[in-house]
Design a protein around this motif. Structure first.
Motif, mmCIF file in Angstrom:
data_model
loop_
_atom_site.group_PDB
_atom_site.id
_atom_site.type_symbol
_atom_site.label_atom_id
_atom_site.label_comp_id
_atom_site.label_asym_id
_atom_site.label_seq_id
_atom_site.Cartn_x
_atom_site.Cartn_y
_atom_site.Cartn_z
ATOM 1 N N MET A 40 1.703 1.671 -8.351
ATOM 2 C CA MET A 40 1.196 2.795 -7.593
ATOM 3 C C MET A 40 1.037 2.417 -6.117
ATOM 4 S SD MET A 40 -2.231 4.885 -8.359
ATOM 5 C CE MET A 40 -2.714 6.333 -7.467
ATOM 6 N N GLY A 41 0.428 1.283 -5.857
ATOM 7 C CA GLY A 41 0.251 0.841 -4.466
ATOM 8 C C GLY A 41 -1.091 1.218 -3.893
ATOM 9 N N ILE A 71 -3.887 -0.114 -2.770
ATOM 10 C CA ILE A 71 -4.315 -1.457 -2.412
ATOM 11 C C ILE A 71 -5.328 -1.414 -1.273
ATOM 12 C CG2 ILE A 71 -3.451 -3.517 -1.218
ATOM 13 C CD1 ILE A 71 -0.923 -3.261 -2.950
ATOM 14 N N GLU A 72 -5.122 -0.505 -0.352
ATOM 15 C CA GLU A 72 -5.983 -0.465 0.831
ATOM 16 C C GLU A 72 -7.286 0.294 0.580
ATOM 17 O OE1 GLU A 72 -5.313 -2.285 3.236
ATOM 18 O OE2 GLU A 72 -3.201 -2.731 2.883
ATOM 19 N N GLU A 73 -7.234 1.365 -0.223
ATOM 20 C CA GLU A 73 -8.419 2.215 -0.406
ATOM 21 C C GLU A 73 -9.607 1.440 -0.937
ATOM 22 O OE1 GLU A 73 -5.391 3.000 -1.221
ATOM 23 O OE2 GLU A 73 -4.920 5.080 -0.817
ATOM 24 N N GLY A 100 0.808 -1.211 0.000
ATOM 25 C CA GLY A 100 0.000 0.000 0.000
ATOM 26 C C GLY A 100 0.844 1.265 0.000
ATOM 27 N N HIS A 101 0.387 2.281 -0.760
ATOM 28 C CA HIS A 101 1.153 3.522 -0.859
ATOM 29 C C HIS A 101 0.786 4.466 0.285
ATOM 30 C CE1 HIS A 101 -2.100 5.843 -3.321
ATOM 31 N NE2 HIS A 101 -2.632 5.100 -2.409
ATOM 32 N N LYS A 102 1.509 5.586 0.315
ATOM 33 C CA LYS A 102 1.263 6.583 1.355
ATOM 34 C C LYS A 102 0.075 7.428 0.926
ATOM 35 C CE LYS A 102 3.731 10.010 4.101
ATOM 36 N NZ LYS A 102 3.291 11.363 3.906
ATOM 37 N N THR A 103 -1.011 7.339 1.666
ATOM 38 C CA THR A 103 -2.164 8.158 1.328
ATOM 39 C C THR A 103 -2.734 8.686 2.640
ATOM 40 O OG1 THR A 103 -4.452 7.410 1.054
ATOM 41 C CG2 THR A 103 -2.842 5.924 0.396
ATOM 42 N N HIS A 104 -4.003 8.434 2.880
ATOM 43 C CA HIS A 104 -4.575 8.875 4.152
ATOM 44 C C HIS A 104 -3.793 8.262 5.293
ATOM 45 C CE1 HIS A 104 -7.768 10.073 1.561
ATOM 46 N NE2 HIS A 104 -8.117 8.832 1.259
ATOM 47 N N GLU A 159 -9.243 7.171 -3.479
ATOM 48 C CA GLU A 159 -8.700 8.025 -2.418
ATOM 49 C C GLU A 159 -9.765 9.021 -1.979
ATOM 50 O OE1 GLU A 159 -3.974 8.521 -3.403
ATOM 51 O OE2 GLU A 159 -5.340 9.547 -4.737
ATOM 52 N N ALA A 189 -1.190 -5.197 6.656
ATOM 53 C CA ALA A 189 -0.531 -4.248 5.763
ATOM 54 C C ALA A 189 0.936 -4.057 6.096
ATOM 55 C CB ALA A 189 -1.246 -2.906 5.836
ATOM 56 N N GLN A 190 1.291 -4.138 7.356
ATOM 57 C CA GLN A 190 2.652 -3.733 7.736
ATOM 58 C C GLN A 190 3.709 -4.586 7.080
ATOM 59 O OE1 GLN A 190 3.664 -0.991 9.452
ATOM 60 N NE2 GLN A 190 1.561 -0.483 9.061
ATOM 61 N N ASN A 245 -0.227 13.674 -0.966
ATOM 62 C CA ASN A 245 0.526 12.720 -1.782
ATOM 63 C C ASN A 245 0.381 13.006 -3.271
ATOM 64 O OD1 ASN A 245 -2.152 11.958 -1.783
ATOM 65 N ND2 ASN A 245 -1.694 9.781 -2.019
ATOM 66 N N TRP A 267 -4.730 7.361 8.027
ATOM 67 C CA TRP A 267 -5.473 6.368 8.808
ATOM 68 C C TRP A 267 -5.570 5.030 8.095
ATOM 69 C CZ3 TRP A 267 -9.570 5.284 5.689
ATOM 70 C CH2 TRP A 267 -10.006 6.300 4.835
ATOM 71 N N LEU A 268 -5.029 4.949 6.913
ATOM 72 C CA LEU A 268 -5.020 3.657 6.211
ATOM 73 C C LEU A 268 -3.670 2.982 6.416
ATOM 74 C CD1 LEU A 268 -6.662 4.107 2.699
ATOM 75 C CD2 LEU A 268 -7.327 2.504 4.482
ATOM 76 N N PRO A 269 -3.691 1.656 6.582
ATOM 77 C CA PRO A 269 -2.398 0.968 6.709
ATOM 78 C C PRO A 269 -1.587 1.089 5.428
ATOM 79 C CG PRO A 269 -4.196 -0.617 6.509
ATOM 80 C CD PRO A 269 -4.824 0.724 6.621
ATOM 81 N N ARG A 270 -0.286 1.043 5.560
ATOM 82 C CA ARG A 270 0.549 1.113 4.369
ATOM 83 C C ARG A 270 1.809 0.285 4.571
ATOM 84 N NH1 ARG A 270 4.712 5.765 4.770
ATOM 85 N NH2 ARG A 270 5.264 4.777 2.830
ATOM 86 N N SER A 271 2.506 0.013 3.486
ATOM 87 C CA SER A 271 3.734 -0.776 3.569
ATOM 88 C C SER A 271 4.911 0.130 3.313
ATOM 89 C CB SER A 271 3.711 -1.901 2.547
ATOM 90 O OG SER A 271 2.556 -2.673 2.700
#
Lengths: 125, 330, 538, 272, 395
Positions: C413-414, C416-418, B66-70, C378, E394-395, C367, B72-76
């Motif tokens: 892009m990544g 994945i979570e959204e 996962g990219h850097k976004t909000h 997003e 996710a981590q 971002n 509050w969302l997990p990311r890698s």
């Protein structure tokens, strides 16, 4: 993106690492090979000099098994045919001085045999 | 065929060092090592600079999480780094832990013949064992080049030779190096897919490294060499005061070993072994995925032929007006 | 009788007759390409090439011996290679550092589906690398074949054509490569080199030409686009009772919305488009559609870097012309790879735009502060987080949904979570497909990168096998009946894949599910979903 | 449960029984048998033994001389704590004394003469005919020499698992909890030609195997004999030689051994 | 599959960090032991085995958890255990690992441990113990990882594995038996030299291992979306109950023989454990409060488990299990080994109390076990959750 300086920095670090012995040698010199004190009045060791240089550790290993485990007390030289008592202290150290002979090469070659954890030279360490 | 050529080539090279060194000790003991090392350094620098010279026009990070976004969302962070520090850690994980290989899977037919993906860690394991053993073996060799031996080398030797087995004491990495190489070779030979893609370029370095490993093993554990003389030679070489006299007292097996090392040094910059440097330069790994936040500059960005709005309206303007779409030229 | 471009032609048992351990007896360099119908795509039409000023426009056929190349074709290719070796470090590095460890070998969906060794990413790259060795390295020049080098011949060009159009640039192999070697990058170079010889496939170059001319791949002209939207709005009215009049080319709007043209055209894409319309209407967003920049997708990505730039430029140009503050992008895969990795570099800086800020929640999208373009997911996840949408997920209770990560958003892009966050908020029954087939390890639909046509149906079905098998698994385990995705190509091609490998699973965009779950101001009793099907239990 | 599985399980069960019981047992039995034949049957094989006269050994000077001689020639350190007191917990000793009651617990009864109970008995390794320490040692660092019956130690081989200490019913074995040289250097210094030990290995009396090969008697015997009145306090010899001194004494006098009930076959004999 | 070990919540990393700190402290203490020798422990000439070997003995018992789920599942097709089997196998792996580490740190010359393999000595029970432990580690690692990976990819495990699964059942019995033989074959130590030692080992192991499994299963249920199943936990509780009762019965049998016969050497050990020994006016009783507490734990928990209302109450039974483990730990991890040396073969009483560094090394090893267990369980949970269609970390 200009990352050339990073790459060159990395290269320099790499070169410094692989040439470590060279620049270290340039600073500290080559170091002298050990000069061994040979026993006076003796002309030969148990086996030939070349054999002893390369294989003394195996001979000692063999000796320890022969003596401790097989109760064999004598060793006949393959090269010269004369016999010796199997004993690091009584035979080897009778001629050689640990500090002047064994230690010098071992230090030069950075070898730390564990013989000396137990065995010692009565003539002094 | 490729396998046999590789094997023969390495054998011939070894025999050359082993057999001919007696006739020309100075050549094999001094001239070739110098030449090989010089070629290695020059070739290595040349290759890296050749890569460095080529620009990286686009930021094409492979994002593995996962990219850097909000916030509050997990990311890698380390699979999808957004800044230099995270990228650095990603590279560390890659270079030191072979992280990508650790993800490896093996595709196999499942119960219904549809593909399933098995965990496959042996390539990673083999690679880790080989590479780290190689590193430790190289570091241990410093004892032969530097007098007095640096403390860190002694410490490595102590740790490596922790287990008291045999005389001279057995090093774990001696085994690791050869075992790792044998595994990698066996994989190339017996895995049909890998065998199919393998070239001489793959077999030759494996055989070469195996040749070096086995001859080194032989020198240490089986037919002993005069370490003192070798160290005298080695320290002489690195301080540019090589002693020709010492050469004759060193066993030919050592020259076989040394010659293979020289071949490796010479071969290195012109082979796939340069992956040691290439891994650091890989554009899909060494850049942060922050292109939407920080503009990446392409040094050769050039203007291209476009289809402007004016041209577009020229063609479709009437049609647009007909359906009530706003246009520039009423 | 079904024809080779129809999926009925293929029997599953035959396609599943795969043995990975079986490799050809002959070395790959000596194994010729078999141009079997169903495995390759037809050449680009000369008119399209001419419209785009591309070289060597002519009629030619793949199956004919003579491909009508320029006389100095070899020189063109080698010069092209030489040029690219000095422009792209990725290309040069990837030619040099591969150790052929084989980690990538069984990661490619085309290899998994076909067991053709040349579909292993490593061999796909070797097709180019062997020429590189021969022409650009000393060892290769001297040792030749023994060092893995080979002569550049017409057969090599044919092999390139076959295999570089059998790669969907999905980058899955790159995830597993210890050096990050990206076969997409190599395929892109290969296709650029083929392009120099006028070797394009029509399925790619026609959309490019359309897009260049009309603004979108499908060649929908502005008035037709307006018609389409009127139809969509009629359906929305029927389903929800809400009347919508979408703005077009509106100057002074805050936001320009761009989405792939696939969403205007066919099912199920249009339902996603209806979802956007409902969402924006409900929010009362001051936004606009554009007929000039009516394409988010970019088939230039499958052609050449230059073509990417040529097609992509419209977005910023239109945003500037209309005077919007920022751009919002719809659900698309490769569109987002272009936006994330190329747009700003190629056509930026977009300093005439503002840093995107959601007018509803006030969230600033840091971002995207340079590119000034925000992904719809997003945007929507932010809305849901701030509880700005009234949602009734029970309307989707008859749906057991799974999510297909599209290759480009996942690995380029990544994002994945959204989509997962949004899905979990609008559906009560969400099931993941098996690990190794989702997130960064997701499998391509088999028709990405311009390969989603019918003449290569066999390869599409084969390439779709890994994805299809995973969908089939969740279908069997959890009764999954809908496959959500956020990519227009997926919405087009996964329908085929699902029909073949997991019949009964429908494909949907997330925005469609979103709009179905949204409780709208002034809505009717919502008995129908956007597909105008009755919602069970309502 | 289907039939094949049942059959398989049976086999697996037997196999496990084999693994867990039969093999070590069998091997131990063979070991014991070979030793039995060694001691009882074959006259050619020697079994060295010692006869200790408890009464004569009540002379503290004699015992000290014997222990000192032994510990000096073998570089056995006196382990002391920081204050210089003997560290009884980590003591290394090859030959020392124990109270009669502790040495011969089976001989103790309520009516036993008080003076006997208080007697100090010289103890050392019994060089058992069927030594438990040899049976348990996982590396063959200790073994019974078939040439003379000495239970030998190979200090190079010992891994310091201390299984032999748990197995020895006589407490004859000492472990080097600490670096022994430290204490030798603090104490009498390293002397003679016998090596010291490294820390972490077990050691014990070897019947002076090193001196025997030089034609000497064990150090303790030699030292005890030199002490006035110490003649024949410790007698050393070969059991297989009918004319050896030990046999002559054993034939004449009433002797006892320690914990004979355990079946280890000790070879140190005591004249009460 | 391994990826699950590298991705996890903050709590996961905190837990691993916690183990890591303890491991580091243990490693530090071990470095001191390596330098100074075993003198840093509380062991002595008389009590030559101490805490390390005691913990080894206890952990062999914990390793038993695997067989108590493998046997009902694979032999009797007890379906309730379908999801629990792997939990048992992945307890056995760290348990055996800690066993081997405890032996390793107990070595005076750890550098020479390979001598055990280089000079295999068939008549030494220790050689066999090493072999069976190694074998059990390999078996469980092999079976556990292969079955889990096959489950993950949705494929039946290979047929050849069945052989190893069946083999692992008698093998589990063998690790206890051989470990008991380590002690029971010593003629000089009357406390240990009893035929019932191996059965006692097995009984207490089959109580301890499944007890730990119950606790772990309940935790897994609580913190993850993977549910090992209530039925499985109840079956485990039944197994624990019977084993505990048999264990107590064996203990009483042993106690009867020693106490009723009134033979001093057999009696002394029991006296030392439960009332203390007196010599020259000094009382030696450090173990007494522990052993008494242990007995109380064992008998009370054994009694409590008789009631289905307690045994099958998932809210209560984990706590009972904690006390079962405490009871058997005191019995085996404290009493069994140390008491064997008191009084010594020469009739001396030297008491043993572990030192701080010794305890640190012990904790360090337990932390290594806990670390491995955490990682393995994380993998199980990850695979199971993913298999059930839940999302990924996710981590």
């Amino acid at each position: 993106m200009n990352d050339k300086w990073k790459i060159i920095l990395g290269l320099v670090v790499f070169l410094a690492a692989v040439t470590f012995p060279v620049w270290r040698g340039a600073i500290a010199g080559a170091g002298e090979p050990p000069e061994l004190q040979l026993p006076e009045g003796k002309t030969k060791c148990i086996e030939s000099k070349e054999f002893m240089i390369d294989n003394h550790m195996n001979m000692l290993d063999e000796w320890r098994n022969m003596l401790v485990r097989e109760d064999i007390h004598e060793y006949t030289s393959k090269e010269y045919g004369d016999t010796y008592e199997i004993s690091l202290n009584k035979t080897c150290l009778n001629c050689h001085k640990k500090t002047e002979f064994c230690d010098k090469c071992h230090a030069y070659a950075d070898v730390e045999p564990y013989c000396w954890d137990c065995h010692y030279d009565p003539k002094g360490d | 065929m490729k396998v046999i050529i590789g094997l023969i080539a390495v054998s011939v090279l070894f025999l050359a060092g082993y057999g001919l060194s007696g006739a020309a000790p100075y050549l094999f003991g001094v001239i070739i090592p110098y030449a090989a090392f010089a070629l290695f350094l020059a070739g290595f620098v040349y290759r890296v600079l050749a890569w460095a010279k080529v620009p990286v026009p686009f930021r094409i990070t492979t994002t593995c999480g996962g990219h850097k976004t909000h916030d509050w969302l997990p990311r890698s962070k380390y699979d999808n780094p957004s800044n230099a520090v995270e990228t650095f850690i990603r590279m560390l994980l890659e270079v030191l832990c072979f992280r990508s290989l650790l993800k490896n899977t093996k595709t196999q037919p499942g119960d219904d013949n549809k593909p399933v993906y098995a965990t496959e860690i042996f390539l990673w394991l083999g690679a880790i064992v080989f590479h780290y053993s190689m590193l430790v073996v190289l570091l241990r060799h410093i004892r032969l080049f530097v007098q007095p031996t640096p403390a860190f080398v002694t410490m490595i030797e102590r740790a490596d030779g922790f287990f008291q087995v045999g005389v001279p004491v057995f090093y774990l990495t001696s085994f690791g190096l050869i075992a790792g190489l044998v595994y990698l070779l066996a994989r190339r030979l017996f895995n049909p897919q890998v065998r199919y893609i393998s070239l001489l370029n793959d077999y030759f370095p494996l055989f070469l490294l195996l040749g070096i490993g086995i001859s080194g093993f032989w020198l240490r554990y089986i037919s002993k060499a005069d370490v003192i003389a070798i160290k005298e030679l080695a320290t002489g070489l690195v301080t540019f005061t090589p002693s020709a006299a010492i050469l004759s007292s060193i066993s030919p097996l050592f020259f076989g070993h040394l010659f293979l090392v020289c071949v490796l040094l010479m071969y290195f910059p012109f082979s796939k072994l340069m992956h040691i440097a290439g891994v650091f330069l890989s554009p899909t790994r060494n850049m942060a995925n922050n292109n939407r936040a920080v503009r990446h500059i392409n040094p050769w960005n050039y203007p291209v032929k476009l289809h402007t709005y004016e041209e577009y309206e020229e063609e479709f303007g009437e049609l647009m007006k007909a359906v009530g779409l706003p246009v520039e030229k009423e | 009788m079904a024809k080779f471009d129809e999926m009925e032609y293929y029997k599953q048992a035959e396609l599943l007759n795969i043995d990975y351990d079986q490799v050809p007896d002959s070395d790959w360099m000596d194994t010729p390409v078999d141009f079997r119908p169903g495995t390759f795509i037809y050449p680009g039409k000369p008119a399209r090439l001419e419209y785009l000023d591309l070289p060597n426009a002519r009629e030619w056929s793949v199956l004919e011996e003579d491909w009508k190349l320029q006389d100095n074709w070899k020189q063109i290719v080698l010069e092209g290679m030489a040029e690219r070796l000095t422009k792209y470090r990725s290309f040069k590095l990837f030619m040099d550092v591969c150790v052929r460890c084989g980690a990538c070998a069984d990661k490619c969906h085309f290899y998994i589906g076909s067991a053709d060794p040349k579909n292993m990413p490593v061999l796909r790259a070797e097709l180019l690398r062997s020429i590189y060795r021969k022409e650009f390295t000393m060892v290769g020049k001297v040792l030749g074949k023994i060092a893995g080098a080979r002569e550049l011949t017409i057969d090599v060009i044919k092999e390139w054509f076959y295999y570089f159009f059998q790669c969907t640039e999905c980058r899955r192999c790159s995830v597993f490569c210890p050096y990050g070697i990206d076969t997409a990058e190599i395929t892109m170079m290969g296709r650029e080199l083929l392009g120099l010889l006028g070797l394009y496939v029509n399925w790619i170059i026609e959309p490019c030409a359309n897009c260049f001319r009309t603004g979108n791949h499908l060649g929908i002209q502005p008035h037709a686009l307006k018609d389409i939207f009127e139809d969509l709005c009629d359906d929305i009215k029927t389903a929800t009772g809400i009347e919508i009049d979408p703005p077009f080319n509106k100057k002074g709007a805050d936001i320009l919305f761009v989405t792939p043209s696939g969403d205007f055209f066919a099912e199920p894409g249009i339902f996603t488009c209806m979802g956007y319309l409902i969402l924006f209407h409900e929010l009362g967003l001051n936004y606009t559609w554009s007929t000039y920049a009516s394409e988010g997708g970019n088939f230039g990505l499958f052609t050449s870097h230059e073509m990417i730039k040529r097609l992509n430029a419209k977005m910023y140009m239109e945003a500037e012309r209309l005077g919007v503050k920022w751009i919002l992008g719809g659900e698309c895969g490769h569109m987002w790879r272009v936006i994330n990795q190329y747009m700003d570099t190629m056509n930026g800086p977009a300093d005439f735009l503002e840093v995107p800020k959601s007018p509803i929640t006030g969230t600033v999208f840091e971002n995207a502060k340079s590119t000034k373009m925000v992904h719809i997911m997003e945007f929507v996840s932010d809305l849901i987080k701030h509880k700005k949408l009234k949602l009734d997920p029970s309307r989707n209770d008859h749906i057991n949904v799974t999510f297909h990560d599209s290759c480009n958003p996942a690995r380029g892009m990544g994002i994945i979570e959204e989509p997962r966050y949004v899905l979990k908020n609008i559906c009560n029954n969400f099931y993941e497909m098996p690990e190794n087939t989702i997130r960064e390890q997701t499998f391509c639909c088999g028709g990405g990168a311009g390969l989603g046509t019918d003449e290569n149906m066999e390869m599409r079905l084969r390439g779709g096998l890994p994805r299809g098998a995973a969908v089939r698994y969740v279908q069997e385990q959890f009764n999954v009946n809908q496959l959500a995705c956020m990519c227009a190509i997926d919405r087009a091609t996964l329908v085929t894949v699902c029909n073949y490998w997991a019949p009964g699973v429908e494909v949907t965009g997330i925005s469609e599910l979103l709009a179905n779950a949204m409780v709208l101001k002034g809505e009717n009793d919502r008995k129908l979903n956007l597909r105008l099907e009755e919602i069970p239990g309502k | 449960m289907d039939d094949t599985r049942r059959k398989f399980l049976k086999k697996a069960g037997y196999a496990s029984l084999g693994i867990s019981c039969a093999l070590p047992l069998l091997d131990a039995k063979l070991l014991a048998m070979s030793e039995e034949t060694g001691t009882h049957e074959a006259a050619a094989k020697k079994q060295l033994a010692m006869v200790i006269d408890i009464k004569k050994c009540q002379n503290k000077q004699l015992v000290d001389a014997a222990a000192n001689a032994c510990h000096t020639v073998h570089n056995v350190p006196t382990i002391t704590d920081a204050k210089g007191n003997i560290n009884k917990e980590e003591e290394v000793k090859w030959i020392w004394t124990e109270k009669f009651a502790n040495t011969f617990p089976e001989q103790v009864h309520a009516r036993l003469e008080r003076s006997i109970l208080d007697e100090d008995v010289v103890v050392l390794c019994n060089h058992c005919s069927r030594p438990p320490c040899v049976r348990v040692c996982p590396t063959q660092a200790t073994w019974k020499r078939d040439t003379d019956g000495i239970v030998m130690m190979d200090m190079h081989r010992c891994i310091g698992c201390r299984y032999c200490m748990a197995a020895c019913p006589y407490g004859a074995r000492s472990f080097n909890w600490n670096e022994p040289r430290k204490f030798l250097e603090k104490g009498r210094g390293i002397v003679g030609e016998y090596p010291t030990r490294t820390k972490g290995v077990v050691e014990k009396c070897t019947f002076c195997a090193d001196r025997l090969s030089d034609g000497l008697e064990p150090a303790c015997v030699e030292a005890a004999n030199k002490v006035p009145g110490g003649k024949d306090a410790l007698v050393f010899g070969d059991l297989s030689d009918p004319n050896s001194k030990v046999n002559l004494i054993l034939n004449k006098k009433h002797t006892i051994c320690r914990k004979v009930g355990l079946g280890t076959g000790p070879n140190i004999y005591y004249i009460i | 599959m391994l990826e699950h070990a590298f991705k996890g919540s903050k709590n996961y990393w905190l837990l691993l960090g916690f183990w890591g700190i303890i491991i580091a402290m243990g490693a530090g203490a071990y470095a001191v032991q390596l330098r100074d020798g075993l003198t840093i422990t509380g062991m002595s000439r008389d009590v030559s085995w101490g805490f390390y070997i005691s913990q080894f003995t206890f952990m062999v018992g914990v390793a038993a958890s695997a067989v108590m789920v493998v046997l009902p599942y694979y032999l009797h097709d007890h379906k309730a255990f379908a999801k629990t089997v792997i939990l048992g196998e992945f307890v056995a792996v760290p348990a055996v690992l800690t066993c081997m580490l405890f032996i390793f740190v107990d070595m005076g010359q750890p550098a020479r441990v390979l001598n055990v393999i280089l000079h295999p000595t068939l008549h030494s029970v220790m050689f066999w113990d090493m072999s069976v432990l190694m074998g059990y580690l390999v078996l469980n690692l092999l079976i556990g990882t292969i079955t889990l990976d096959c489950e993950r990819k949705g494929k039946h495990y290979p047929h050849w594995l069945k052989f190893f699964i069946y083999l692992s059942i008698p093998w589990a019995v063998s690790i206890h038996t051989v470990t008991a033989f380590l002690y029971a074959g010593l003629e000089g130590r009357p406390f240990w030299m009893t035929a019932i030692l191996a059965p006692r080992f097995l009984a207490s192991a089959f109580a301890t291992g499944p007890s730990l499994l119950i606790i772990l299963a309940v935790i897994v249920r609580k913190i993850s979306k993977f549910d090992p199943g209530e039925k499985a936990i109840r079956t485990l509780a039944t197994i624990v109950t019977y084993s505990m009762l048999i264990n107590l019965f064996f203990f009483l049998v042993e106690a009867f023989t020693s106490i009723y016969s009134d033979m001093p050497h057999h009696l002394h050990a029991f006296e030392y454990m439960f009332v203390g020994l007196h010599e020259n006016g000094v009382t030696y009783d450090v173990l007494v409060p522990w052993m008494r507490a242990g007995m109380v734990f064992s008998f009370i928990t054994g009694f409590l488990m008789l009631f289905p209302g307690i045994r099958w109450n998932l809210k209560v039974v984990p706590y009972v299990c904690v006390f079962i483990i405490c009871g058997t730990w005191i019995e085996k991890g404290l009493g069994l080994v140390i008491t064997g040396f008191i009084p010594s073969t020469l009739g001396h009483i030297t008491e043993y109390v572990p030192t701080a560094p010794e305890l640190m090394v012990t904790f360090g090893i337990y932390a290594i076990g806990a670390f491995v267990l955490t990682v393995l369980y994380k993998i199980i949970i990850g695979v199971r959750e993913r298999r059930a269609g839940y999302g990924a970390d996710a981590q």
